[in-house]
Scaffold this motif. Structure first.
Motif, PDB file in Angstrom:
ATOM      1  N   ALA A 187       0.796  -1.122  -0.153  1.00 61.69           N
ATOM      2  CA  ALA A 187      -0.082  -0.082  -0.078  1.00 61.69           C
ATOM      3  C   ALA A 187       0.856   1.264  -0.086  1.00 61.69           C
ATOM      4  CB  ALA A 187      -0.797   0.003   1.384  1.00 61.69           C
ATOM      5  N   PHE A 188       2.019   1.162   0.657  1.00 58.99           N
ATOM      6  CA  PHE A 188       2.870   2.220   0.656  1.00 58.99           C
ATOM      7  C   PHE A 188       3.389   2.570  -0.730  1.00 58.99           C
ATOM      8  CE2 PHE A 188       7.203   4.122   1.358  1.00 58.99           C
ATOM      9  CZ  PHE A 188       6.774   5.349   1.914  1.00 58.99           C
ATOM     10  N   GLY A 189       3.665   1.502  -1.558  1.00 58.05           N
ATOM     11  CA  GLY A 189       4.016   1.531  -2.963  1.00 58.05           C
ATOM     12  C   GLY A 189       3.081   2.409  -3.564  1.00 58.05           C
ATOM     13  N   ALA A 190       1.823   2.012  -3.488  1.00 54.34           N
ATOM     14  CA  ALA A 190       0.711   2.851  -4.323  1.00 54.34           C
ATOM     15  C   ALA A 190       0.635   4.228  -3.808  1.00 54.34           C
ATOM     16  CB  ALA A 190      -0.527   2.089  -3.804  1.00 54.34           C
ATOM     17  N   PHE A 191       1.035   4.315  -2.462  1.00 54.76           N
ATOM     18  CA  PHE A 191       0.722   5.551  -1.745  1.00 54.76           C
ATOM     19  C   PHE A 191       2.098   6.618  -2.600  1.00 54.76           C
ATOM     20  CE2 PHE A 191       3.216   8.401   1.211  1.00 54.76           C
ATOM     21  CZ  PHE A 191       2.072   9.459   1.289  1.00 54.76           C
ATOM     22  N   LEU A 192       3.235   5.824  -2.759  1.00 53.84           N
ATOM     23  CA  LEU A 192       4.337   6.908  -3.475  1.00 53.84           C
ATOM     24  C   LEU A 192       3.745   7.137  -4.741  1.00 53.84           C
ATOM     25  CD1 LEU A 192       7.603   4.625  -2.216  1.00 53.84           C
ATOM     26  CD2 LEU A 192       6.700   6.986  -1.472  1.00 53.84           C
ATOM     27  N   LEU A 193       3.349   6.398  -5.400  1.00 55.26           N
ATOM     28  CA  LEU A 193       3.010   6.812  -6.753  1.00 55.26           C
ATOM     29  C   LEU A 193       1.804   7.670  -6.546  1.00 55.26           C
ATOM     30  CD1 LEU A 193       2.686   3.122  -8.658  1.00 55.26           C
ATOM     31  CD2 LEU A 193       4.219   4.686  -8.883  1.00 55.26           C
ATOM     32  N   GLU A 194       0.851   7.639  -5.816  1.00 53.36           N
ATOM     33  CA  GLU A 194      -0.158   8.551  -5.693  1.00 53.36           C
ATOM     34  C   GLU A 194       0.381   9.999  -5.588  1.00 53.36           C
ATOM     35  OE1 GLU A 194      -2.811   7.497  -2.464  1.00 53.36           O
ATOM     36  OE2 GLU A 194      -4.173   8.822  -3.260  1.00 53.36           O
ATOM     37  N   ILE A 195       1.320  10.024  -4.341  1.00 54.80           N
ATOM     38  CA  ILE A 195       1.899  11.535  -4.387  1.00 54.80           C
ATOM     39  C   ILE A 195       2.694  12.003  -5.335  1.00 54.80           C
ATOM     40  CG2 ILE A 195       3.870  10.747  -2.695  1.00 54.80           C
ATOM     41  CD1 ILE A 195       3.140  12.840  -0.898  1.00 54.80           C
ATOM     42  N   THR A 196       3.759  11.188  -6.148  1.00 54.41           N
ATOM     43  CA  THR A 196       4.489  11.473  -6.967  1.00 54.41           C
ATOM     44  C   THR A 196       3.632  11.923  -8.443  1.00 54.41           C
ATOM     45  OG1 THR A 196       6.079   9.952  -6.001  1.00 54.41           O
ATOM     46  CG2 THR A 196       6.640  10.972  -8.201  1.00 54.41           C
ATOM     47  N   CYS A 197       2.837  10.967  -8.560  1.00 54.34           N
ATOM     48  CA  CYS A 197       2.010  11.191  -9.958  1.00 54.34           C
ATOM     49  C   CYS A 197       0.697  12.170  -9.716  1.00 54.34           C
ATOM     50  CB  CYS A 197       1.729  10.000 -10.584  1.00 54.34           C
ATOM     51  SG  CYS A 197       2.848   8.663 -10.750  1.00 54.34           S
ATOM     52  N   GLY A 198       0.471  12.454  -8.590  1.00 56.85           N
ATOM     53  CA  GLY A 198      -0.884  13.112  -8.462  1.00 56.85           C
ATOM     54  C   GLY A 198      -2.233  12.293  -8.960  1.00 56.85           C
ATOM     55  N   ARG A 199      -2.180  11.175  -8.860  1.00 59.77           N
ATOM     56  CA  ARG A 199      -3.109  10.323  -9.292  1.00 59.77           C
ATOM     57  C   ARG A 199      -3.604   9.281  -8.254  1.00 59.77           C
ATOM     58  NH1 ARG A 199      -3.553  10.065 -15.446  1.00 59.77           N
ATOM     59  NH2 ARG A 199      -2.157  11.276 -16.082  1.00 59.77           N
ATOM     60  N   ARG A 200      -4.814   8.843  -8.839  1.00 59.41           N
ATOM     61  CA  ARG A 200      -5.340   7.792  -7.619  1.00 59.41           C
ATOM     62  C   ARG A 200      -4.674   6.538  -8.159  1.00 59.41           C
ATOM     63  NH1 ARG A 200      -8.905  10.089  -4.411  1.00 59.41           N
ATOM     64  NH2 ARG A 200      -9.820  12.144  -5.226  1.00 59.41           N
ATOM     65  N   PRO A 201      -4.617   5.558  -7.353  1.00 56.44           N
ATOM     66  CA  PRO A 201      -4.203   4.026  -7.807  1.00 56.44           C
ATOM     67  C   PRO A 201      -4.977   3.785  -8.870  1.00 56.44           C
ATOM     68  CG  PRO A 201      -4.335   4.353  -5.649  1.00 56.44           C
ATOM     69  CD  PRO A 201      -4.736   5.489  -6.036  1.00 56.44           C
ATOM     70  N   ILE A 202      -6.221   3.698  -8.892  1.00 50.91           N
ATOM     71  CA  ILE A 202      -6.893   3.305 -10.089  1.00 50.91           C
ATOM     72  C   ILE A 202      -7.937   4.467 -10.434  1.00 50.91           C
ATOM     73  CG2 ILE A 202      -8.831   1.644 -10.600  1.00 50.91           C
ATOM     74  CD1 ILE A 202      -7.853  -0.185  -8.573  1.00 50.91           C
ATOM     75  N   GLU A 203      -8.131   4.531 -11.738  1.00 45.33           N
ATOM     76  CA  GLU A 203      -8.897   5.844 -12.211  1.00 45.33           C
ATOM     77  C   GLU A 203      -9.283   5.323 -13.542  1.00 45.33           C
ATOM     78  OE1 GLU A 203      -6.225   9.258 -12.697  1.00 45.33           O
ATOM     79  OE2 GLU A 203      -6.429   9.996 -10.779  1.00 45.33           O
ATOM     80  N   GLN A 204     -10.709   6.025 -13.902  1.00 42.40           N
ATOM     81  CA  GLN A 204     -11.349   5.695 -14.993  1.00 42.40           C
ATOM     82  C   GLN A 204     -11.002   6.948 -15.905  1.00 42.40           C
ATOM     83  OE1 GLN A 204     -13.198   2.873 -13.476  1.00 42.40           O
ATOM     84  NE2 GLN A 204     -14.461   3.427 -14.963  1.00 42.40           N
ATOM     85  N   ASN A 205     -10.480   6.494 -17.225  1.00 46.22           N
ATOM     86  CA  ASN A 205     -10.215   7.548 -18.201  1.00 46.22           C
ATOM     87  C   ASN A 205     -11.584   7.848 -19.043  1.00 46.22           C
ATOM     88  OD1 ASN A 205     -10.764   5.609 -19.996  1.00 46.22           O
ATOM     89  ND2 ASN A 205      -8.698   5.505 -20.944  1.00 46.22           N
ATOM     90  N   GLU A 206     -11.277   8.718 -19.973  1.00 44.34           N
ATOM     91  CA  GLU A 206     -12.620   9.517 -20.442  1.00 44.34           C
ATOM     92  C   GLU A 206     -13.197   8.354 -21.281  1.00 44.34           C
ATOM     93  OE1 GLU A 206      -9.054  10.325 -22.230  1.00 44.34           O
ATOM     94  OE2 GLU A 206      -8.802  10.766 -20.089  1.00 44.34           O
ATOM     95  N   ARG A 207     -12.856   7.352 -21.752  1.00 47.42           N
ATOM     96  CA  ARG A 207     -13.600   6.187 -22.347  1.00 47.42           C
ATOM     97  C   ARG A 207     -14.082   5.354 -21.357  1.00 47.42           C
ATOM     98  NH1 ARG A 207      -9.247   4.866 -26.554  1.00 47.42           N
ATOM     99  NH2 ARG A 207      -8.012   5.884 -25.611  1.00 47.42           N
ATOM    100  N   ASN A 208     -13.943   5.447 -20.143  1.00 51.30           N
ATOM    101  CA  ASN A 208     -14.510   4.350 -19.062  1.00 51.30           C
ATOM    102  C   ASN A 208     -13.643   3.394 -19.015  1.00 51.30           C
ATOM    103  OD1 ASN A 208     -16.253   5.283 -17.108  1.00 51.30           O
ATOM    104  ND2 ASN A 208     -18.045   3.832 -18.012  1.00 51.30           N
ATOM    105  N   ASN A 209     -12.361   3.549 -19.364  1.00 49.65           N
ATOM    106  CA  ASN A 209     -11.628   2.471 -19.179  1.00 49.65           C
ATOM    107  C   ASN A 209     -10.514   2.550 -17.603  1.00 49.65           C
ATOM    108  OD1 ASN A 209     -12.067   0.880 -21.613  1.00 49.65           O
ATOM    109  ND2 ASN A 209     -10.602   2.040 -22.449  1.00 49.65           N
ATOM    110  N   ARG A 210     -10.492   1.396 -17.146  1.00 49.59           N
ATOM    111  CA  ARG A 210     -10.037   1.604 -15.771  1.00 49.59           C
ATOM    112  C   ARG A 210      -8.485   1.578 -16.057  1.00 49.59           C
ATOM    113  NH1 ARG A 210     -11.359  -2.765 -11.665  1.00 49.59           N
ATOM    114  NH2 ARG A 210      -9.869  -4.058 -12.917  1.00 49.59           N
ATOM    115  N   ILE A 211      -7.599   2.608 -15.314  1.00 46.49           N
ATOM    116  CA  ILE A 211      -6.398   2.726 -15.451  1.00 46.49           C
ATOM    117  C   ILE A 211      -5.888   2.464 -14.138  1.00 46.49           C
ATOM    118  CG2 ILE A 211      -4.368   4.239 -15.784  1.00 46.49           C
ATOM    119  CD1 ILE A 211      -6.123   5.587 -17.975  1.00 46.49           C
ATOM    120  N   VAL A 212      -4.932   1.185 -14.081  1.00 45.38           N
ATOM    121  CA  VAL A 212      -4.239   0.913 -12.699  1.00 45.38           C
ATOM    122  C   VAL A 212      -3.009   1.655 -13.087  1.00 45.38           C
ATOM    123  CG1 VAL A 212      -3.144  -0.915 -11.410  1.00 45.38           C
ATOM    124  CG2 VAL A 212      -5.614  -0.906 -12.540  1.00 45.38           C
ATOM    125  N   LEU A 213      -2.858   2.597 -12.022  1.00 48.06           N
ATOM    126  CA  LEU A 213      -1.846   3.620 -11.907  1.00 48.06           C
ATOM    127  C   LEU A 213      -0.398   2.751 -11.986  1.00 48.06           C
ATOM    128  CD1 LEU A 213      -0.539   6.393 -11.616  1.00 48.06           C
ATOM    129  CD2 LEU A 213      -0.666   6.169  -9.362  1.00 48.06           C
TER     130      LEU A 213
END
Ligand SMILES: *[C@@H]1O[C@H](CO)[C@@H](O)[C@H](O)[C@H]1NC(C)=O
Ligand SMILES: *[C@@H]1O[C@H](CO)[C@@H](O)[C@H](O)[C@H]1NC(C)=O
Ligand SMILES: *[C@@H]1O[C@H](CO)[C@@H](O)[C@H](O)[C@H]1NC(C)=O
Ligand SMILES: *[C@@H]1O[C@H](CO)[C@@H](O)[C@H](O)[C@H]1NC(C)=O
Ligand SMILES: *[C@@H]1O[C@H](CO)[C@@H](O)[C@H](O)[C@H]1NC(C)=O
Ligand SMILES: *[C@@H]1O[C@H](CO)[C@@H](O)[C@H](O)[C@H]1NC(C)=O
Ligand SMILES: *[C@@H]1O[C@H](CO)[C@@H](O)[C@H](O)[C@H]1NC(C)=O
Length: 671
Positions: free
Chosen positions: A537-563
C-alpha cells in the motif's frame, strides 16, 4: 399507699378523659356532655367534629341538622304519673355565620314527642324542626326554644336577634331580645346571637306549674337570677309518655355553622353543671373556603406539574439515551483511554455539520474542542454493528494510544455506543494529504514538501512495524489517511480500523478490507494483513503522491487505468519521468523522483517477498542503500490489472472506498 407509676398514669388518663368528654351519669334521667367526643347521640345531618364540637350545620346551604339523645326520655313515669315531669337543661352554643357581621341562621333546643316530626322537617327553613309555619291544628307534638337570627314577619318575629318559646309552631308563645338581666343593676344587656361567641342557656320546666324559664348569658358568666323569658306552656301533649330531646338547625341561603359545645339534662331536678374548662374550643375562624381561584388554578397547576414532570422524565430519558454508551467489563483495563460520550458530544457541539471535517471510509470525522485538558481533537464516528473483533480492536486502540511518534496521528482514546465507535485523535490543522493532491483549490505541494511527507510516512510505518514493542499493521495506508500537522509533517492516521471489518481467516468467508488499488494481491488468498501488505500500500501511496493520481482511475473512455501498470509501462519505455505530477514546480531533483518511482514499483511487487521492508525503504530513501535493478522479467510476472480483473470480486462494502473480496476459494483454486 404507693401506686406504681404506670398505674397512676393510667388513672390520670382516665380522669382526664372523663373530664374532657364526660358522658357521666346517663341513667335515662340525666346526662352530661362536656364536649361531644365519643358521645352517643342520634345525628341527622349533624356531625360531631374530631375536637368534640357538635356541629348542627356545616355551612352548606339548604340543609338541616338534628342531634338528639338516642333514646326517648320518660317524661310521664316515675313519681308524678298524673303530671308531666319537670326537666332542667343547660347547654352552650354558638352561631357561626360565614361573615361575622352578616346575618346567619339560628338554632333551637327541642322536645319532641316523635321522631316522625323531626324526620318530616324540611331542610333550609323552620329551624329544621317543622315542615310548615304552623302545625298547631295537628296535635301538639313539639316544643322548642328558638334562637332566631332572622326577622320573619310570617312568624310575627319581634326582631332579628331574639329568643322564643315555641309550641308546634314557629310563631312563638313568648319571645324576647337575646340578652340577660344583670344581677347587680337589673338592666337588660343585649347579646348578639350571630356574634360567634359561645353562650350558655338554661331552660327549666316545672311540670306542676307548667312554668318555663329561659335564661342566657355569655359563656363563663354565672346564671343571673332573673330569667330572660318566663311563661306558662302546658307540655302535656308533647310529653304524653316519652319524648326526644335535642338540637336542631337549618341553613337556607346563608352559610352558617351552628355548634353545641356542651349539654346537660335532668328530669326532676336541676341540670348538672357543665365543666366549662373542659369544653372544646370553638373554631377561631371560618374555615378557609376552597377559593374559586384555587379550584381553577389547582387542577391546572397539578396538570401542569404532571406535564412538567413528564417532560422532565422525557428529557432525562432522552439525555440518557442521547449520552448512553456501551461499556463492558473487559474495558476496565482500557479505562484511561475511554471518553464519555457526553464529553465528546459537547466538544463537537453535538456533532454538528459545522464541525464536520470530512466523511472518511469508515465514518464522519468531526472537529472538537475538549475543555479538560484544553485541546483540539478530531472525533471519528465509526458505525459498527457487530461486537465481533471489538475487544481486540479496543485492545489495539489502547495500545496504539501509547504509540508516540512524530509521524503518527496521536490517538487519544475512544468511546463506544450501541452500533457506534468513536475514536478521538489529535486535531491535525492542515487536514489530509489527498486534499492537496486532488482538490484544485488547495495549494500545490512542491517536490521538497512531498518528499518530506513521504519520508515521514515511511518513518511512521517503520516505527509501528519494527521499532515498537509489538508489530502494528496499519492496513489502510493511503493519501487520505495521511494527515498534515502544522509543520506539514506527514502523519499516519486511522490505524487498524480496517481490522474492525476483517472477520477472521476462514477461507470461505474471508473479507479483505482496505482500499482498492492499495490491496496487495496475496490478501485475496490469505486475507491476512502483514507488514508486507502495508509496504504494498505504501508503494501505491508513493505513486499517488508523485504522480498526483489515484491508484485506479477511469479514463475518458471509461476504461480503468491502474496507476502502477501505467507507471511500469512508462518505465519500460524509459520514460518514467513522464508520469510525474505536472503541477509540481520545476527544479526538483530528477534522480530523487526517479528513485521514489522505482521504489514505488519495488514496493508494488506482486509477490510479498519481492517487496522491501520498511527499514530498507527508509535506507533507499536516505540513499544508504542502493535500489536494486528492476528487471522487466521480474515485474512482468503478473500485473495488477489481471489480478484485480480476474480475481477480486468487486462487491462494495457498506462504506465507501473499501472493497470486499468474497469467496476466496475461487482465487486459491486456479493460480
Ligand atoms: C355538609 O354536610 C352535607 C351532608 O350533611 C354534605 O353533603 C356537605 O358536603 C357538607 N358540607 C361541607 C362544607 O362539609
Ligand atoms: C347508643 O344509645 C342507644 C340507645 O340508648 C343504644 O341502643 C346504643 O347501644 C348506644 N350506643 C353506644 C355506642 O353506646
Ligand atoms: C290529675 O288527674 C286527675 C284525675 O285523673 C285530674 O282530675 C287532674 O286534673 C289531673 N291533674 C293535672 C295537673 O293534669
Ligand atoms: C308535615 O309533617 C306532618 C307530621 O309531623 C305530616 O303529617 C305532614 O304530612 C307533613 N307535611 C308535609 C307537607 O310534609
Ligand atoms: C287551624 O285551624 C283554624 C281553625 O280551625 C284555621 O282557621 C287555621 O287556618 C288552621 N291553620 C292551619 C295552618 O291549617
Ligand atoms: C338591644 O338590641 C335592640 C335591637 O337589636 C336595640 O333596639 C336596643 O337598643 C339594644 N339595647 C341595648 C341596651 O343595646
Ligand atoms: C313573656 O316574657 C316576659 C319576660 O319574661 C314576661 O314578662 C311576660 O309576662 C311573658 N308573656 C307571656 C304571655 O307569658
Amino acid at each position: 399507699m404507693l401506686l406504681e407509676p404506670h398505674h397512676s398514669v393510667t388513672l390520670l388518663l382516665i380522669l382526664v378523659a372523663a373530664g374532657r368528654h364526660c358522658v357521666a351519669g346517663d341513667d335515662g334521667l340525666q346526662f352530661t356532655y362536656n364536649g361531644f367526643a365519643g358521645a352517643n347521640l342520634t345525628l341527622d345531618g349533624a356531625a360531631i367534629e374530631p375536637n368534640g364540637l357538635l356541629m348542627l350545620t356545616n355551612g352548606s346551604l339548604q340543609t338541616k341538622g338534628q342531634a338528639f339523645h338516642p333514646s326517648p326520655l320518660p317524661f310521664r313515669t316515675g313519681t308524678a304519673p298524673n303530671a308531666t315531669r319537670s326537666f332542667s337543661t343547660t347547654f352552650v352554643f354558638a352561631i357561626y355565620g360565614q361573615y361575622s357581621d352578616l346575618s346567619s341562621h339560628g338554632m333551637a333546643f327541642f322536645v319532641s314527642a316523635s321522631r316522625e316530626v323531626l324526620s318530616t322537617a324540611l331542610p333550609g327553613q323552620f329551624l329544621g324542626l317543622l315542615n310548615s309555619t304552623d302545625s298547631s291544628n295537628q296535635s301538639a307534638r313539639i316544643f322548642a326554644v328558638e334562637f332566631d337570627t332572622l326577622l320573619n314577619a310570617e312568624f310575627r318575629d319581634i326582631n332579628s336577634n331574639h329568643v322564643g318559646i315555641d309550641l308546634d309552631s314557629l310563631i312563638s308563645r313568648n319571645s324576647s331580645d337575646a340578652g340577660y338581666y344583670d344581677d347587680g343593676t337589673g338592666r337588660f344587656q343585649n347579646l348578639s346571637l350571630i356574634s360567634r361567641e359561645a353562650m350558655q342557656v338554661w331552660v327549666d320546666y316545672d311540670g306542676t306549674t307548667t312554668e318555663i324559664t329561659v335564661t342566657m348569658v355569655p359563656l363563663g358568666m354565672a346564671r343571673p337570677k332573673k330569667p330572660l323569658l318566663q311563661t306558662t306552656v302546658d307540655l302535656s301533649d308533647v310529653m304524653q309518655s316519652t319524648a326526644y330531646v335535642g338540637f336542631s338547625s337549618a341553613t337556607g341561603v346563608l352559610s352558617t355553622r351552628n355548634f353545641v359545645v356542651g349539654w346537660s339534662f335532668a328530669l326532676d331536678g336541676p341540670a348538672p353543671a357543665l365543666d366549662i374548662s373542659a369544653l372544646p374550643a370553638l373554631p377561631r375562624a371560618w374555615p378557609k373556603p376552597r377559593s374559586k381561584v384555587l379550584e381553577i388554578v389547582l387542577p391546572i397547576a397539578s396538570a401542569t406539574l404532571v406535564f412538567a414532570v413528564g417532560i422532565g422524565i422525557y428529557i432525562v430519558v432522552q439525555r440518557r439515551l442521547r449520552y448512553s454508551e456501551l461499556r463492558e467489563e473487559w474495558e476496565e483495563a482500557f479505562g484511561p483511554h475511554r471518553f464519555s460520550y457526553k464529553e465528546l458530544f459537547h466538544a463537537t457541539k453535538g456533532f454538528s455539520d459545522k464541525n464536520l471535517l470530512g466523511a472518511g471510509g469508515f465514518g464522519n470525522v468531526y472537529r472538537g474542542k475538549l475543555s479538560k485538558p484544553d485541546r483540539e481533537v478530531a472525533v471519528k464516528r465509526v458505525s459498527h454493528e457487530s461486537r465481533q473483533g471489538m475487544k481486540e480492536f479496543i485492545a489495539e486502540v489502547a495500545s496504539i494510544g501509547r504509540l508516540r511518534h512524530r509521524n503518527l496521528v496521536p490517538l487519544l482514546g475512544y468511546c463506544r455506543r450501541k452500533g457506534e465507535l468513536l475514536l478521538v485523535y489529535h486535531y491535525m490543522p492542515n487536514g489530509s494529504l489527498d486534499k492537496y493532491l486532488y482538490d484544485a483549490s488547495a495549494p500545490i505541494l512542491d517536490w521538497h514538501q512531498r518528499f518530506h511527507i513521504i519520508r515521514g510516512v515511511a518513518a511512521g510505518l517503520l516505527y509501528i512495524h519494527e521499532d515498537w514493542e509489538q508489530v502494528v499493521i496499519h492496513r489502510d495506508v493511503k493519501a487520505s489517511n495521511v494527515l498534515l500537522d502544522s509543520e506539514m509533517n506527514g502523519r499516519l492516521g486511522d490505524f487498524g480500523l480496517a481490522r474492525l471489518y476483517d472477520h477472521g481467516v476462514d477461507a470461505r468467508t474471508t473479507h479483505v478490507v482496505g482500499t482498492m488499488g492499495y490491496l496487495a494481491p496475496e490478501l485475496g488468498h490469505t486475507g491476512k494483513a502483514t507488514p508486507s501488505t502495508d509496504v504494498f500500500a505504501f508503494g501505491a501511496f508513493l505513486l499517488e503522491i508523485t504522480c498526483g493520481r489515484r491508484p485506479i482511475e477511469q479514463n475518458e473512455r471509461n476504461n480503468r487505468i491502474v496507476l502502477v501498470d501505467w507507471v511500469i509501462e512508462q518505465w519500460r519505455k524509459g520514460m518514467i519521468l513522464d508520469v510525474v505530477d505536472t503541477r509540481i514546480p520545476n527544479g526538483f531533483s530528477k534522480d530523487k523522483v526517479s528513485l521514489v518511482l522505482r521504489l514505488a514499483l519495488l514496493c508494488s511487487h506482486p509477490l510479498a517477498n519481492g517487496r522491501p521492508t520498511m527499514r530498507q525503504v527508509m535506507q533507499y530513501l536516505d540513499g544508504d542503500l542502493v535500489l536494486p535493478d528492476l528487471s522487466s522479467a521480474y515485474l512482468s510476472f503478473t500485473t495488477l490489472e489481471r489480478v484485480y480483473d480476474g480475481d477480486f470480486k468487486q462487491n462494495m462494502m457498506p462504506y465507501t472506498s473499501s472493497m470486499s473480496i468474497g469467496d476466496v476459494s475461487e482465487l486459491s483454486g486456479g493460480r
